[in-house]
Design a protein around this motif. Structure first.
Motif, PDB file in Angstrom:
ATOM      1  N   LYS A   1      49.888 -30.145  18.314  1.00 51.66           N
ATOM      2  CA  LYS A   1      49.222 -28.920  17.900  1.00 51.66           C
ATOM      3  C   LYS A   1      50.146 -27.736  18.134  1.00 51.66           C
ATOM      4  O   LYS A   1      51.062 -27.785  18.957  1.00 51.66           O
TER       5      LYS A   1
ATOM      6  N   GLU B   1      45.711 -24.959  16.659  1.00 53.65           N
ATOM      7  CA  GLU B   1      45.579 -25.818  15.491  1.00 53.65           C
ATOM      8  C   GLU B   1      46.120 -27.218  15.741  1.00 53.65           C
ATOM      9  O   GLU B   1      47.306 -27.394  16.040  1.00 53.65           O
TER      10      GLU B   1
ATOM     11  N   SER C   1      39.998 -22.274  11.770  1.00 55.16           N
ATOM     12  CA  SER C   1      40.390 -23.533  12.401  1.00 55.16           C
ATOM     13  C   SER C   1      40.771 -24.536  11.330  1.00 55.16           C
ATOM     14  O   SER C   1      39.962 -24.887  10.487  1.00 55.16           O
TER      15      SER C   1
END
Length: 159
Positions: free
Chosen positions: A119, A123, A3
């Motif tokens: 995003k 992410e 992440s």
């Protein structure tokens, strides 16, 4: 891939609306996104620790609610680098351009308390203040030096 929250300075505005052609020099130059896209939302700023959804992006806290994100289709995505700056140039499809224009207008209306959050995949890339609505079907997402623009292009294609 773990992440990542790519930190981008507020000074380096990450979205620049463009209406002309763009040039790139990366291996993904000019390749279609193949039905890919990015997700965008207008999110309110918040105080650290005020809610589980209040997360730090770019050094400031914003509410990240999955239900707020809207898919913006991308026709093409290409890595752009000039040696000092890495970025990804995206060309939205017709619906994606409409989403881009609508959300930047909404974010600009509440610029003091709202951010445009972008995003790709899972992410979160950025949360930026939008001073004025953007128009056009092209945006440039600036990346910090350590980020790999080719990886972002692949995430956009997979979204």
């Amino acid at each position: 891939m773990g992440s990542l929250v790519w930190k981008l300075s507020a000074v380096g505005l990450v979205i620049v609306a463009m209406s002309g052609c763009s040039a790139g020099d990366g291996p993904s130059e000019g390749k279609p996104a193949g039905g890919g896209g990015i997700e965008m939302a207008v999110s309110q700023t918040c105080a650290s620790g005020s809610a589980p959804e209040c997360v730090s992006v770019n050094g400031e806290y914003v509410m990240i609610l999955e239900s707020d994100f809207v898919h913006a289709g991308v026709e093409t995505a290409e890595a752009v680098s000039d040696g000092n700056t890495n970025a990804v140039d995206v060309k939205f499809d017709k619906d994606g351009a409409a989403v881009f224009e609508k959300l930047t207008a909404a974010a600009a209306e509440s610029a003091s308390t709202a951010r445009l959050v972008i995003k790709a995949g899972d992410e979160v890339l950025s949360a930026v203040t939008v001073v004025e609505p953007m128009q056009g079907d092209t945006a440039v997402i600036a990346l910090p030096p350590e980020a790999n623009p080719d990886e972002l292009v692949e995430m956009i294609r997979g979204s």
